[in-house]
Scaffold this motif. Structure first.
Motif, PDB file in Angstrom:
ATOM      1  N   VAL A   1     -23.246  -1.161  14.706  1.00 15.89           N
ATOM      2  CA  VAL A   1     -23.464   0.101  15.408  1.00 15.89           C
ATOM      3  C   VAL A   1     -22.139   0.548  16.025  1.00 15.89           C
ATOM      4  CG1 VAL A   1     -24.705   1.265  17.262  1.00 15.89           C
ATOM      5  CG2 VAL A   1     -25.860  -0.480  15.889  1.00 15.89           C
ATOM      6  N   ALA A   2     -21.654   1.718  15.604  1.00 19.16           N
ATOM      7  CA  ALA A   2     -20.364   2.225  16.075  1.00 19.16           C
ATOM      8  C   ALA A   2     -20.448   3.734  16.251  1.00 19.16           C
ATOM      9  CB  ALA A   2     -19.258   1.852  15.083  1.00 19.16           C
ATOM     10  N   VAL A   3     -21.324   4.160  17.141  1.00 20.21           N
ATOM     11  CA  VAL A   3     -21.554   5.595  17.323  1.00 20.21           C
ATOM     12  C   VAL A   3     -20.894   6.144  18.583  1.00 20.21           C
ATOM     13  CG1 VAL A   3     -23.714   5.585  16.035  1.00 20.21           C
ATOM     14  CG2 VAL A   3     -23.754   5.158  18.495  1.00 20.21           C
ATOM     15  N   GLY A   4     -20.084   5.351  19.229  1.00 23.46           N
ATOM     16  CA  GLY A   4     -19.417   5.820  20.432  1.00 23.46           C
ATOM     17  C   GLY A   4     -19.533   4.813  21.554  1.00 23.46           C
ATOM     18  N   ARG A   5     -19.043   5.218  22.728  1.00 18.37           N
ATOM     19  CA  ARG A   5     -18.999   4.302  23.858  1.00 18.37           C
ATOM     20  C   ARG A   5     -19.524   4.998  25.114  1.00 18.37           C
ATOM     21  NH1 ARG A   5     -16.691  -0.055  22.685  1.00 18.37           N
ATOM     22  NH2 ARG A   5     -16.228  -0.682  24.827  1.00 18.37           N
ATOM     23  N   LYS A   6     -19.976   4.203  26.066  1.00 16.20           N
ATOM     24  CA  LYS A   6     -20.455   4.749  27.333  1.00 16.20           C
ATOM     25  C   LYS A   6     -19.716   4.057  28.475  1.00 16.20           C
ATOM     26  CE  LYS A   6     -24.369   1.552  27.846  1.00 16.20           C
ATOM     27  NZ  LYS A   6     -25.816   1.443  28.141  1.00 16.20           N
ATOM     28  N   ALA A   7     -19.425   4.829  29.504  1.00 11.67           N
ATOM     29  CA  ALA A   7     -18.695   4.292  30.649  1.00 11.67           C
ATOM     30  C   ALA A   7     -19.539   3.257  31.385  1.00 11.67           C
ATOM     31  CB  ALA A   7     -18.319   5.427  31.594  1.00 11.67           C
TER      32      ALA A   7
END
Length: 472
Positions: free
Chosen positions: A260-266
């Motif tokens: 899963v590589a759909v982005g990151r969250k702080a």
């Protein structure tokens, strides 16, 4: 509970937090650093460092297959995936001392390995310690975002944090997400021998210049990577080693592993920010141009600040905060001079405005200078001719640069320097690069910018003819 009073409290020992702590301590401030997990943060342990190490292993394997172009008999490499992961861990181990607790304690930093929570606007509790600080810096970074795809929580899946523990090469890796992380890992695993499918809900490499992205995707597909665009994942099912991803149009893709590589969250959860009067947004902690939160005693930097998510941005933010928090000087974070790179092969690099952004901002005043890699002799000698350099120019100054090609991430440094310092294209043209180097590409772009003004100008030709008429 132990009471600690400090000038500066830094929460998070990733790239940005370590930079703030080291700089402030060495300039005489009393600094306390909190880290609940690993020193070095995501970049060292799960992100930039391990990914680039694995990409290098994959590149070596790829070059063995392609050696025939250089008069060397090509061979199919015998890939030992576990040994490649050992290489990754060896690289991390070599860098770890630079980010270690011992090193920062040597700078005079008080390092506390606990999770911190705000209890007031200037006080944080961590374990059995209560820390009161004049200024606080939130540098907690980010973590992989896991989307709420039905069934995903019922099957084994990988993220950039768990991938590095995998010791057996995936037979068929499905990557959900066609951004930089997804495409980098897709190409690396394809070159290491895995079958690869990338599923992207919109456009793969969608944040890159479309012209450059199209060329890059064509190269990736030529290596055998299946890239499915405009295909939002609808459901996930299966069991270990036999997984399926169904997309919105009903198609089903089968594989042995899912990344899963759909982005990151702080990372803002568990900090009790509301007790300090600190507001958040959809992307992270709310900050102003000076990186101050809604609590003016507290700053947020790097991924936690919800902006550009790059290690070098966190380092840049650290300098801004040190200037403000230690010296009380006005300092603002900017983005126009920040470069970034997608480390596929060929690489894509960007600084400043893309062509589309620049055309929107400058309209007919914009000029785009470009030069292809195949016009560079070093690129020809090394058969690295797939590439292009585009520079967006307004008022005689570069306002953006986009590069696709071999070592684009290295070449973008030149344009980042030029843009950060407000240099004109004439300064680039005056530069003399050694021959033969890839660096000549930058000078040739400047030449492409000035050539029409010189060689297609009737006024210039009239002046030359007049001068020649009167020269002895």
């Amino acid at each position: 509970m132990q009471e600690i009073k400090t000038d500066l409290l830094v929460i998070g020992a990733g790239s940005g937090g370590l930079s703030v702590a080291a700089g402030a301590a060495q300039m005489g401030a009393d600094v306390t650093l909190l880290e609940r997990h690993k020193m070095g943060g995501d970049c060292l342990n799960y992100g930039c460092v391990p990914s680039k190490a694995l990409i290098k292993s994959a590149k070596v394997a790829h070059e063995m297959r392609k050696a025939g172009a250089y008069g060397i008999a090509p061979v199919e490499p015998q890939v030992d995936y576990a040994a490649a992961k050992d290489h990754v861990q060896g690289v991390i181990a070599a860098i770890e001392p630079h980010d270690s607790q011992e090193r920062f304690e040597g700078f005079g930093v008080r390092v506390i390995r606990e999770h911190g929570r705000f209890v007031s606007e200037n006080t944080v509790e961590a374990g059995d310690k209560r820390i009161t600080a004049r200024r606080i810096v939130i540098a907690t970074g980010s973590t992989a975002f896991v989307p709420p795809i039905p069934g995903l929580d019922q099957v084994p899946y990988l993220t950039n944090e768990t991938l590095w523990a995998l010791r057996e090469r995936p037979d068929h890796l499905i990557v959900i997400g066609g951004g930089p992380i997804g495409m980098e890992m897709a190409q690396a695993h394809r070159r290491l021998g895995s079958e690869m499918t990338v599923i992207e809900g919109a456009k793969a490499l969608g944040k890159d210049d479309p012209e450059l992205a199209a060329v890059a995707l064509e190269k990736l597909r030529a290596e055998g990577i299946a890239i499915e665009e405009e295909a939002p994942a609808k459901a996930v099912r299966g069991s270990e080693g036999a997984l399926e991803v169904e997309v919105e149009d009903g198609r089903v893709f089968k594989g042995s592993h899912i990344l899963v590589a759909v982005g990151r969250k702080a990372n803002t959860e568990g900090l009790d920010l509301e007790k300090a009067g600190i507001e958040t947004t959809r992307t992270g902690v709310k900050v102003d141009a000076a990186l101050k939160t809604t609590n003016k005693r507290v700053y947020a930097i790097g991924d936690a600040a919800g902006g550009m998510q790059f290690t070098h941005v966190a380092g840049y933010h650290a300098g801004v905060v040190v200037q403000s928090a230690l010296f009380g000087l006005p300092a603002k974070a900017k983005t126009r001079h920040i470069p970034w790179v997608t480390y596929i092969d060929p690489e894509i690099a960007q600084v400043g405005l893309t062509e589309a952004q620049a055309r929107k901002e400058y309209g007919p005043k914009l000029e785009v200078a470009r030069f292809d890699y195949d016009g560079n002799d070093r690129a020809q000698a090394e058969r690295q001719t797939d590439g292009i350099v585009k520079v967006m120019v307004a008022g005689g100054k570069p306002v953006g640069a986009s590069i696709l090609g071999h070592q684009a991430g290295e070449h973008i440094n030149f344009w980042a320097f030029a843009i950060a310092n407000g240099m004109k294209m004439k300064a680039v043209s005056n530069t003399v690069s050694p021959y033969p180097t890839y660096g000549e590409l930058n000078k040739r772009v400047a030449g492409a910018y000035f050539s029409p003004k010189l060689f297609d100008s009737q006024a210039v030709k009239r002046v030359v003819r007049m001068v020649q008429r009167y020269l002895p």
